[in-house]
Motif scaffolding. Structure first.
Motif, mmCIF file in Angstrom:
data_model
loop_
_atom_site.group_PDB
_atom_site.id
_atom_site.type_symbol
_atom_site.label_atom_id
_atom_site.label_comp_id
_atom_site.label_asym_id
_atom_site.label_seq_id
_atom_site.Cartn_x
_atom_site.Cartn_y
_atom_site.Cartn_z
ATOM 1 N N ASP A 191 123.647 2.357 74.468
ATOM 2 C CA ASP A 191 124.484 3.557 74.554
ATOM 3 C C ASP A 191 124.099 4.617 73.527
ATOM 4 O O ASP A 191 124.843 5.565 73.296
ATOM 5 C CB ASP A 191 125.958 3.190 74.409
ATOM 6 N N GLN A 192 122.954 4.474 72.888
ATOM 7 C CA GLN A 192 122.397 5.504 72.028
ATOM 8 C C GLN A 192 120.886 5.421 72.136
ATOM 9 O O GLN A 192 120.337 4.418 72.592
ATOM 10 C CB GLN A 192 122.859 5.346 70.580
ATOM 11 N N PHE A 193 120.198 6.472 71.769
ATOM 12 C CA PHE A 193 118.744 6.473 71.918
ATOM 13 C C PHE A 193 118.119 7.393 70.891
ATOM 14 O O PHE A 193 118.809 8.166 70.213
ATOM 15 C CB PHE A 193 118.338 6.897 73.340
ATOM 16 N N MET A 194 116.806 7.298 70.784
ATOM 17 C CA MET A 194 116.037 8.156 69.894
ATOM 18 C C MET A 194 115.244 9.161 70.720
ATOM 19 O O MET A 194 114.725 8.833 71.798
ATOM 20 C CB MET A 194 115.065 7.328 69.051
ATOM 21 N N VAL A 195 115.158 10.385 70.220
ATOM 22 C CA VAL A 195 114.217 11.377 70.734
ATOM 23 C C VAL A 195 113.071 11.408 69.733
ATOM 24 O O VAL A 195 113.251 11.850 68.595
ATOM 25 C CB VAL A 195 114.869 12.766 70.873
ATOM 26 N N GLY A 196 111.920 10.895 70.145
ATOM 27 C CA GLY A 196 110.863 10.672 69.178
ATOM 28 C C GLY A 196 111.322 9.639 68.156
ATOM 29 O O GLY A 196 112.099 8.722 68.452
ATOM 30 N N ASP A 197 110.864 9.796 66.929
ATOM 31 C CA ASP A 197 111.237 8.860 65.866
ATOM 32 C C ASP A 197 112.282 9.420 64.923
ATOM 33 O O ASP A 197 112.707 8.726 63.992
ATOM 34 C CB ASP A 197 109.993 8.481 65.043
ATOM 35 N N SER A 198 112.724 10.678 65.132
ATOM 36 C CA SER A 198 113.538 11.323 64.107
ATOM 37 C C SER A 198 114.927 11.751 64.544
ATOM 38 O O SER A 198 115.767 12.046 63.688
ATOM 39 C CB SER A 198 112.802 12.561 63.577
ATOM 40 N N ILE A 199 115.210 11.816 65.857
ATOM 41 C CA ILE A 199 116.517 12.284 66.336
ATOM 42 C C ILE A 199 117.253 11.131 66.997
ATOM 43 O O ILE A 199 116.765 10.523 67.959
ATOM 44 C CB ILE A 199 116.358 13.446 67.343
#
Length: 511
Positions: free
Chosen positions: A452-460
């Motif tokens: 239920d959560q994710f990363m955009v790239g490695d920083s967001i």
């Protein structure tokens, strides 16, 4: 057939197969079976990846079962079984470089900088030139940025006769020029079907470019709009004819790309009469017809697919299966798990389908039960996907604060658009997904079950609310310092409850 059995390592979990099972992933700690030879379920790939650095690839579809600590694979072609890549990302990188290398090309960057706007829910089967221009102007007048405008079904003369209906679109070239001047790029809906009572049908039948049965009769396939013949896109001549139609539309009218709908594999053994199966013009492997159709989108600056087999690494926008106007896995709840699965199969440029869902019939019907809270959360949940797509016009179904909160989510996308664009370029060179699971970025820290959560790239880090009535949610913060959209700073690793009223999409940047 050959049976291969692998013992599951302690703490090992697996992803892959079909993206629509994302909400069931990772596999491993409970029984699960899937036969990829008999699936027509959106994007798929003959690939399984584990968080212990193992992966399995096969050039043909296979069946697999997880049960009692073992992974059993029923396959025909030889399996590539790789070990020693330590993490999920390590396994993915090796599989990508060896089996679906990135093309070096991205879709048009507007897809990452601004939303898509599809005409389907607003116009259904009745798009017209006037409606299109009014819709485009309304988008801008309501403060939304111009983006990719998708002209959906029934803009054309007939199925298979791919030219504008002159009664509804008297000046398509002038219309598209005006839309370009407003800042939009234009995609047209197409499908592989041909109306069987059309001139085009007779011409293609005479040239041998339609799928046929063993007795030479053309295949008439039942689909959601009736019964149609099917262009044989597995043959070089059939694929070339289809591409000629698309090329002509780009050259004559300035069309920028295409929404290639349908394309499901024609599975063997589904008809009682064997004589009614497709007699292919050449030997076709299982699922290869689906791959052949998807390949028709390669080479255009904007191509969106509903179905795909293999073809990871190509510059193709992959739309998830049509979603319901619902909170559960058939709707909003399925977006993130399926997107994570898409990325792990090489489909970096993924789209979560129409915001609010497009499966539920006519929004104008008195029976339609519209949930404004769901719509706002759908916008927020989609805002930082590689592509996001409106179809219901937000200003028609919302007003006041709820409409402004949708605009706020779109403005977050505008703010982070350059990062999405940069990650798209990275995906074209390295094959890395744009949307990444917590396990992919922060391996072996117990994050493999987070859906239920994710990363955009490695920083967001993005943590949308996915449950009705919820105004706070738990977020798992990995090690490091995280600056929130609300200016708060969180020191990880920590699991923390944060406030998330309907006005807020919680997201954090690692600092």
């Amino acid at each position: 057939m050959t049976i291969t059995v692998l013992q599951r390592e302690p703490g090992e979990f697996w992803w892959g197969g079909v993206i629509n099972e994302g909400h069931l992933m990772p596999f491993g700690d409970r029984p699960h079976s899937r036969d990829l030879r008999l699936t027509d379920d959106n994007q798929a790939a003959p690939l399984l990846l584990s968080n212990r650095g193992r992966y399995i690839w096969c050039e043909e579809p296979f069946a697999f079962t997880f049960n009692d600590g073992y992974l059993t694979i029923d396959h025909k072609q030889k399996l590539a079984i790789e070990e020693g890549h330590v993490t999920l990302q390590g396994a993915y990188r090796h599989a990508c470089s060896n089996h679906f290398a990135p093309s070096g090309v991205t879709p048009d960057k507007l897809a990452f900088m601004a939303p898509q706007y599809c005409t389907w829910v607003e116009m259904f089967y009745e798009p017209t030139q006037d409606k299109l221009l009014n819709y485009a102007n309304s988008i801008i007048e309501h403060g939304f940025p111009p983006g990719v405008l998708i002209i959906d079904d029934n803009w054309m003369q007939d199925y298979g006769t791919w030219d504008f209906n002159k009664h509804r679109f008297p000046d398509p070239a002038g219309m598209i020029e005006t839309l370009h001047e407003l800042g939009f790029k234009i995609m047209l809906w197409v499908c592989p079907y041909v109306s069987p009572d059309s001139i085009t049908f007779r011409q293609l039948l005479g040239k041998g470019l339609l799928m046929k049965h063993a007795d030479g009769a053309p295949v008439l396939r039942r689909w959601w709009n009736g019964y149609s013949a099917v262009v044989d896109y597995t043959s070089g001549e059939g694929a070339a004819w289809f591409k000629q139609q698309l090329d002509r539309l780009t050259q004559d009218y300035g069309v920028d790309g295409f929404k290639l709908d349908a394309g499901e594999p024609i599975l063997p053994g589904l008809l009682n009469d064997v004589s009614q199966e497709v007699a292919w013009s050449r030997p076709v492997l299982p699922m290869e017809d689906c791959e052949s159709y998807a390949r028709l989108g390669i080479g255009y600056s904007l191509s969106e697919l509903r179905m795909c087999w293999k073809l990871g690494g190509q510059a193709l926008i992959q739309r998830q299966r049509d979603k319901a106007h619902a909170w559960d896995a058939t709707g909003l709840g399925g977006l993130i798990p399926n997107a994570i699965a898409q990325g792990l199969m090489g489909y970096a440029y993924n789209c979560p389908d129409m915001i609010g869902g497009g499966l539920d019939g006519d929004i104008n019907s008195p029976e339609f039960r519209f949930d404004s809270e769901l719509f706002v959360r759908y916008v927020q949940g989609s805002a930082l996907f590689p592509a996001m797509q409106f179809s219901m016009a937000p200003w028609r179904v919302l007003n006041g604060e709820e409409l402004s909160w949708c605009m706020d989510a779109v403005q977050i996308r505008t703010k982070l658009g350059p990062l999405l664009s940069e990650l798209a370029s990275e995906a074209a060179e390295t094959g890395l997904p744009i949307m990444r699971s917590m396990e992919f970025v922060f391996p072996r820290q117990g994050y493999h079950t987070i859906q239920d959560q994710f990363m955009v790239g490695d920083s967001i880090l993005v943590a949308p609310v996915l449950a009705k009535g919820q105004t706070a949610r738990m977020i798992q913060f990995p090690e490091g310092r995280w600056l929130g959209d609300d200016e708060s700073v969180v020191e990880g690793p920590i699991q923390l409850e944060v406030q998330a009223p309907l006005s807020r999409l919680p997201w954090y940047r690692k600092i």
